[in-house]
Design an enzyme around this catalytic site. Structure first.
Site, PDB file in Angstrom:
ATOM      1  CG  ASN A 106      -1.526   1.316   1.539  1.00 59.72           C
ATOM      2  OD1 ASN A 106      -2.513   1.709   0.933  1.00 59.72           O
ATOM      3  ND2 ASN A 106      -0.930   2.062   2.477  1.00 59.72           N
ATOM      4  CE1 TYR A 137       0.087   7.371  -6.956  1.00 50.36           C
ATOM      5  CE2 TYR A 137      -1.702   7.591  -8.538  1.00 50.36           C
ATOM      6  CZ  TYR A 137      -1.245   7.198  -7.292  1.00 50.36           C
ATOM      7  OH  TYR A 137      -2.112   6.615  -6.391  1.00 50.36           O
TER       8      TYR A 137
HETATM    9  P1  NAP Z   1      -1.126   8.583   2.294  1.00 50.06           P
HETATM   10  O1  NAP Z   1      -2.273   8.964   3.156  1.00 50.06           O
HETATM   11  O2  NAP Z   1      -0.254   9.647   1.724  1.00 50.06           O
HETATM   12  O3  NAP Z   1      -0.212   7.539   3.127  1.00 50.06           O
HETATM   13  C1  NAP Z   1       0.946   7.032   2.527  1.00 50.06           C
HETATM   14  C2  NAP Z   1       1.506   5.929   3.402  1.00 50.06           C
HETATM   15  O4  NAP Z   1       2.654   5.355   2.758  1.00 50.06           O
HETATM   16  C3  NAP Z   1       1.978   6.403   4.766  1.00 50.06           C
HETATM   17  O5  NAP Z   1       1.749   5.372   5.695  1.00 50.06           O
HETATM   18  C4  NAP Z   1       3.481   6.608   4.556  1.00 50.06           C
HETATM   19  O6  NAP Z   1       4.231   6.510   5.765  1.00 50.06           O
HETATM   20  C5  NAP Z   1       3.773   5.445   3.643  1.00 50.06           C
HETATM   21  N1  NAP Z   1       4.972   5.574   2.833  1.00 50.06           N
HETATM   22  C6  NAP Z   1       5.278   6.543   1.928  1.00 50.06           C
HETATM   23  N2  NAP Z   1       6.475   6.310   1.371  1.00 50.06           N
HETATM   24  C7  NAP Z   1       6.947   5.162   1.937  1.00 50.06           C
HETATM   25  C8  NAP Z   1       8.133   4.413   1.796  1.00 50.06           C
HETATM   26  N3  NAP Z   1       9.112   4.777   0.941  1.00 50.06           N
HETATM   27  N4  NAP Z   1       8.282   3.299   2.555  1.00 50.06           N
HETATM   28  C9  NAP Z   1       7.319   2.908   3.419  1.00 50.06           C
HETATM   29  N5  NAP Z   1       6.170   3.576   3.589  1.00 50.06           N
HETATM   30  C10 NAP Z   1       6.002   4.697   2.855  1.00 50.06           C
HETATM   31  O7  NAP Z   1      -1.607   7.696   1.040  1.00 50.06           O
HETATM   32  P2  NAP Z   1      -3.044   7.046   0.709  1.00 50.06           P
HETATM   33  O8  NAP Z   1      -3.869   8.041   0.008  1.00 50.06           O
HETATM   34  O9  NAP Z   1      -3.570   6.353   1.919  1.00 50.06           O
HETATM   35  O10 NAP Z   1      -2.603   5.974  -0.397  1.00 50.06           O
HETATM   36  C11 NAP Z   1      -2.290   4.637  -0.081  1.00 50.06           C
HETATM   37  C12 NAP Z   1      -2.090   3.871  -1.379  1.00 50.06           C
HETATM   38  O11 NAP Z   1      -3.289   3.932  -2.164  1.00 50.06           O
HETATM   39  C13 NAP Z   1      -0.971   4.433  -2.264  1.00 50.06           C
HETATM   40  O12 NAP Z   1      -0.289   3.387  -2.917  1.00 50.06           O
HETATM   41  C14 NAP Z   1      -1.734   5.268  -3.283  1.00 50.06           C
HETATM   42  O13 NAP Z   1      -1.016   5.426  -4.482  1.00 50.06           O
HETATM   43  C15 NAP Z   1      -2.978   4.418  -3.458  1.00 50.06           C
HETATM   44  N6  NAP Z   1      -4.126   5.182  -3.977  1.00 50.06           N
HETATM   45  C16 NAP Z   1      -4.593   6.283  -3.329  1.00 50.06           C
HETATM   46  C17 NAP Z   1      -5.683   6.992  -3.847  1.00 50.06           C
HETATM   47  C18 NAP Z   1      -6.245   8.222  -3.181  1.00 50.06           C
HETATM   48  O14 NAP Z   1      -7.089   8.900  -3.802  1.00 50.06           O
HETATM   49  N7  NAP Z   1      -5.839   8.561  -1.956  1.00 50.06           N
HETATM   50  C19 NAP Z   1      -6.287   6.555  -5.031  1.00 50.06           C
HETATM   51  C20 NAP Z   1      -5.784   5.423  -5.674  1.00 50.06           C
HETATM   52  C21 NAP Z   1      -4.709   4.732  -5.129  1.00 50.06           C
HETATM   53  P3  NAP Z   1       4.414   7.825   6.748  1.00 50.06           P
HETATM   54  O15 NAP Z   1       3.068   8.028   7.409  1.00 50.06           O
HETATM   55  O16 NAP Z   1       5.452   7.416   7.731  1.00 50.06           O
HETATM   56  O17 NAP Z   1       4.795   8.966   5.872  1.00 50.06           O
END
Ligand code: NAP
Length: 303
Positions: free
Chosen positions: A91, A156
């Site tokens: 994730n 992305y």
């Molecule tokens: P988010 O709120 O920005 O959280 C990102 C998470 O990833 C945090 O736990 C962060 O840790 C961790 N992280 C970032 N870089 C990392 C690394 N190099 N190693 C280990 N952990 C890392 O993101 P989100 O929106 O929940 O998204 C989660 C996933 O869903 C992602 O893959 C994203 O691309 C995908 N996604 C999101 C959306 C959307 O609209 N939000 C839509 C489609 C897909 P820290 O808290 O320590 O920074």
């Protein structure tokens, strides 16, 4: 509710957003949860507490998923604590948005490193363990952006399209050993990753047929379904609040980010907003941050 009693799950990026909701969903089903995070230890600890409140055992480990040694240490910690890894959820993800002509190489690399290489390294690290167990469930986070493309998100989109290819390929490699590999492809979900769109999203929300942006819990539920199914492998499940093929045309541009919900026939830039044309339909989107948009457009036309 899904039953994950006796199972151990590793969830990358479990400290916030979708990752935290996934940890909680798996914990609710009875799984032991090992989550990793990049730097926010306090947020990770909040997830641990939330899982424990649901009756599960949980452990947070700092780990940069783009670093093979750290990924190995993460998986070793999970096996040391719980003896096995049954579920891996890739994730962890980042964005560094910008139009191609202005995108720095470092921004391209950072997104590919975390989203694509990180997923590869984690899958590689658990493959042997799961093959030996003759049981494993891997679920990766792709995105509708990886399936459709999106202006301002070449890096992305490439990473998330790559995740689809890796998912389908590894599914074929591991199928005979009882290990399934699937992906979810969410649309627009309310997390820190999308908070830049705050104040701009009324038009976006209005264009989503089921109404409103997705919630992390909705993604977690869909993901838990794939994490349990013994029959489904190599699939990509869209988790979006709109019909998959519906053309909801909407592009909003700020100086740091272009966000398109779907394809447009033509986009005409103008001061303070954009005009989007599709077929006979023409829409003018006023931008709430007119000055920033003007600055962006000036830079855009200079380059
Ligand atoms: P988010 O709120 O920005 O959280 C990102 C998470 O990833 C945090 O736990 C962060 O840790 C961790 N992280 C970032 N870089 C990392 C690394 N190099 N190693 C280990 N952990 C890392 O993101 P989100 O929106 O929940 O998204 C989660 C996933 O869903 C992602 O893959 C994203 O691309 C995908 N996604 C999101 C959306 C959307 O609209 N939000 C839509 C489609 C897909 P820290 O808290 O320590 O920074």
């Amino acid at each position: 509710m899904m039953n994950f009693a006796g199972k151990t799950a590793v969830v990358t990026g479990g400290s916030r957003g979708i990752g935290r909701a996934i940890c909680e969903e798996l914990a609710r089903g009875g799984a032991n949860v090992v989550l990793c995070y990049a730097g926010r230890a306090e947020a990770a600890q909040e997830t641990v507490t939330a899982c424990e409140d649901l009756g599960a055992k949980a452990l947070a480990v700092q780990c940069n998923v783009a670093d093979e040694a750290q990924v190995k240490a993460l998986m070793d910690a999970a096996v040391k604590e719980f003896g096995r890894i049954d579920i891996l959820v890739n994730n962890a993800g980042v964005t560094r948005d910008g139009l191609v002509m202005m995108m720095k190489e470092a921004d391209f690399d950072a997104v590919i490193d975390t989203n694509l290489k990180g997923t590869f390294l984690c899958m590689k690290a658990v493959s042997r363990i799961m093959m030996k167990q003759r049981y494993g469930r891997i679920v990766n986070l792709s995105s509708v952006v990886g399936l459709r493309g999106n202006a301002g998100q070449v890096n992305y989109a490439a990473s998330k399209a790559g995740v689809v290819g890796m998912t389908k390929s590894l599914a074929k490699e591991l199928a005979s050993r009882g290990v399934t590999v699937n992906a979810v492809a969410p649309g627009f979900v309310a997390t820190d990753m999308t908070k830049d769109l705050e104040g701009q999203d009324n038009a976006l929300l209005a264009a989503i047929p089921l109404g409103g942006m997705g919630q992390p819990e909705e993604v977690a539920e869909a993901l838990a379904f794939l994490a349990q199914s013994p029959y489904i492998t190599g699939e990509v499940l869209r988790v979006i609040r709109a019909l998959a093929e519906q053309k909801t045309t909407m592009i909003i541009v700020t100086h740091e980010m272009a966000f398109a919900r779907d394809v447009a026939d033509q986009v005409v830039f103008m001061d303070g907003g954009v005009i989007v044309e599709q077929g006979d339909a023409r829409q003018v989107i006023e931008h709430p941050r007119e000055e920033r948009t003007r600055q962006f457009l000036a830079r855009y036309s200079e380059n």
